[in-house]
Every structure is written in structure tokens, then in C-alpha cells.
Design an enzyme around this catalytic site. Structure first.
Site, PDB file in Angstrom:
ATOM      1  N   HIS A 106     -27.535  -7.587  98.327  1.00 17.54           N
ATOM      2  CA  HIS A 106     -28.793  -7.417  98.032  1.00 17.54           C
ATOM      3  C   HIS A 106     -29.453  -8.730  97.966  1.00 17.54           C
ATOM      4  CE1 HIS A 106     -29.181  -3.238  96.515  1.00 17.54           C
ATOM      5  NE2 HIS A 106     -27.890  -3.443  96.258  1.00 17.54           N
ATOM      6  N   GLU A 144     -38.904  -1.370  99.770  1.00 17.21           N
ATOM      7  CA  GLU A 144     -39.098  -2.048 101.188  1.00 17.21           C
ATOM      8  C   GLU A 144     -40.424  -1.781 101.808  1.00 17.21           C
ATOM      9  OE1 GLU A 144     -36.908   1.595 102.494  1.00 17.21           O
ATOM     10  OE2 GLU A 144     -36.956   0.282 100.679  1.00 17.21           O
ATOM     11  N   ARG A 146     -49.395  -5.412 116.478  1.00 18.13           N
ATOM     12  CA  ARG A 146     -49.042  -6.744 116.625  1.00 18.13           C
ATOM     13  C   ARG A 146     -48.332  -7.341 115.378  1.00 18.13           C
ATOM     14  NH1 ARG A 146     -52.384 -10.364 114.128  1.00 18.13           N
ATOM     15  NH2 ARG A 146     -54.170  -9.057 113.935  1.00 18.13           N
ATOM     16  N   ASN A 166     -28.764  -3.895 102.811  1.00 20.43           N
ATOM     17  CA  ASN A 166     -28.155  -4.165 101.461  1.00 20.43           C
ATOM     18  C   ASN A 166     -26.958  -3.719 101.362  1.00 20.43           C
ATOM     19  OD1 ASN A 166     -30.377  -5.182 100.293  1.00 20.43           O
ATOM     20  ND2 ASN A 166     -31.466  -3.298  99.737  1.00 20.43           N
ATOM     21  N   ASP A 210     -32.890  -9.081 100.234  1.00 20.77           N
ATOM     22  CA  ASP A 210     -34.186  -9.848  99.501  1.00 20.77           C
ATOM     23  C   ASP A 210     -34.696 -10.969 100.304  1.00 20.77           C
ATOM     24  OD1 ASP A 210     -33.910  -8.381  97.373  1.00 20.77           O
ATOM     25  OD2 ASP A 210     -33.205 -10.114  96.201  1.00 20.77           O
ATOM     26  N   ASP A 270     -42.822   0.048 106.436  1.00 18.31           N
ATOM     27  CA  ASP A 270     -41.503   0.338 106.061  1.00 18.31           C
ATOM     28  C   ASP A 270     -40.511  -0.485 106.793  1.00 18.31           C
ATOM     29  OD1 ASP A 270     -39.814   1.937 103.946  1.00 18.31           O
ATOM     30  OD2 ASP A 270     -38.973   2.473 106.027  1.00 18.31           O
ATOM     31  N   ILE A 271     -39.530  -1.074 106.187  1.00 17.04           N
ATOM     32  CA  ILE A 271     -38.432  -1.630 106.987  1.00 17.04           C
ATOM     33  C   ILE A 271     -37.456  -0.868 107.424  1.00 17.04           C
ATOM     34  CG2 ILE A 271     -36.703  -3.431 106.955  1.00 17.04           C
ATOM     35  CD1 ILE A 271     -38.315  -5.080 104.793  1.00 17.04           C
ATOM     36  N   ARG A 279     -53.809 -12.546 107.078  1.00 17.50           N
ATOM     37  CA  ARG A 279     -54.462 -13.428 106.207  1.00 17.50           C
ATOM     38  C   ARG A 279     -56.008 -13.636 106.147  1.00 17.50           C
ATOM     39  NH1 ARG A 279     -51.380 -18.375 108.145  1.00 17.50           N
ATOM     40  NH2 ARG A 279     -51.728 -18.266 110.308  1.00 17.50           N
TER      41      ARG A 279
END
Length: 194
Positions: free
Chosen positions: A47, A77, A97, A42, A51, A34-35, A66
């Protein structure tokens, strides 16, 4: 917005991954992200800047996992990472990390015609099927995320059954009039109360 697979794909991927890992007797790890203070981006910058921050975090998370797993947009978020054949220790190390990679990067944005660097921090929760059943995996990672947010943010917490969730817990009685696979004494994670 993020370029990540949406929640719908997560919901279809997780049962398949749980079956595959169980058949091979290997753990599946979930990391909930979660940010921190995302609403402030925002509210303060709009917004569009929110984004940009969301895309930046999503890209950083996806690069970090990945070769080991996949990142999904859980909603708002929040991002969920699923990593196959990943132990609790490996999941915790990966989460830290990711946290440091986001913390040590900055987002360059144009605000009122001037370029500015915004710093972003995230909180993370980690759980694996070594600790909990597959049906509890996401809820447990989310519980660990909640503890990370309540204990200072900008770090990862590993799910611990012995740790109480910090904050208030409300028990509600729910009656569902329809067909459901839910049994007695299941947990329901409510994100919003209306």
C-alpha cells in the site's frame, strides 16, 4: 494521501459551480479518472507504493488543470476534475492530454532496496452540461469512464447518450422510507454491492 480536496468538498463545490455556470450560460465539464489496474500496485508492491502511485497521478492531473479547474479525490483511486466554461471538445482534449501526461511519466520507487520506474496508465470519462443536466453530470462522466475501461483502458471516452453502457445492467427497485429529493426514474450509481 493525494493532496487533493476530498469528496466532501466536491459535493459542496459542484452545486455552486453548476449555478454559476448556468447563470452565465456556460458549460461545466466533469472528467472522471481511474487508475488502471491500481489494485495490482497494492497487491504486488504494498500500500505504501500504491500511495506513491496515487500521489503521482493526483499531482500530474492537478498540474494539467490548474488554470482551468480543480481536481478532487472522488474515492479510492478515482479522481474527479471540474472545469468551468469547458465545452465537450475542450474537455475531451484535456482528458487525452492528462492521459498522455500520466502515460509518458514514470513513478520512481524503492522496492527491496532498489530504485525502479513504474509505468502508470489511467482511463477517463468526460461529460459536460452541454450534453446532460447538472444532476446527471457526474453519473454521465462515470458512465463514460466505465466505457473507457471496457474498451481497452488508457484513453478517454466522451459521454454519448446513444451508447449503451458496455457490460451488464441490473435494474433494481428501491424503496426509501424517509425524506428525499429523488423522483421516479432517477439513476443511482452503485459502486459496490454488499
Amino acid at each position: 494521501v493525494t493532496g487533493l480536496p476530498p469528496r466532501k468538498i466536491l459535493d459542496s463545490d459542484i452545486p455552486e459551480l453548476l449555478r454559476a455556470m448556468a447563470a452565465a450560460s456556460l458549460p461545466l465539464c466533469a472528467i472522471m479518472i481511474d487508475i488502471d489496474h491500481f489494485k495490482a500496485f497494492n497487491d504486488r508492491y504494498g500500500h505504501d507504493i500504491g500511495d506513491v502511485v496515487l500521489r503521482h497521478v493526483a499531482s500530474t492531473v492537478r498540474k494539467a488543470v490548474r488554470f482551468r479547474g480543480e481536481a478532487y479525490r472522488y474515492g479510492g483511486e478515482e479522481i474527479t476534475v471540474l472545469m468551468m466554461n469547458t465545452s465537450v471538445a475542450e474537455g475531451a482534449a484535456t482528458a487525452e492530454r492528462i492521459c498522455r501526461a500520466v502515460e509518458n511519466s514514470s513513478v520512481e520507487v524503492e522496492i527491496q532496496g532498489e530504485m525502479q520506474d513504474l509505468s502508470v496508465e489511467i482511463s477517463l470519462g468526460v461529460a459536460t452540461t452541454e450534453q446532460v443536466s447538472g444532476s446527471e453530470l457526474i453519473v454521465s462522466a462515470d458512465r463514460a469512464l466505465y466505457n473507457a475501461k471496457e474498451t481497452g483502458r488508457n484513453h478517454a471516452e466522451v459521454f454519448d447518450k446513444t451508447k449503451r453502457v458496455i457490460g451488464d445492467t441490473t435494474v433494481i427497485d428501491v424503496t426509501y422510507r424517509g425524506i428525499t429529493s429523488m423522483k421516479t426514474n432517477n439513476y443511482i450509481l452503485l459502486k459496490r454491492w454488499y
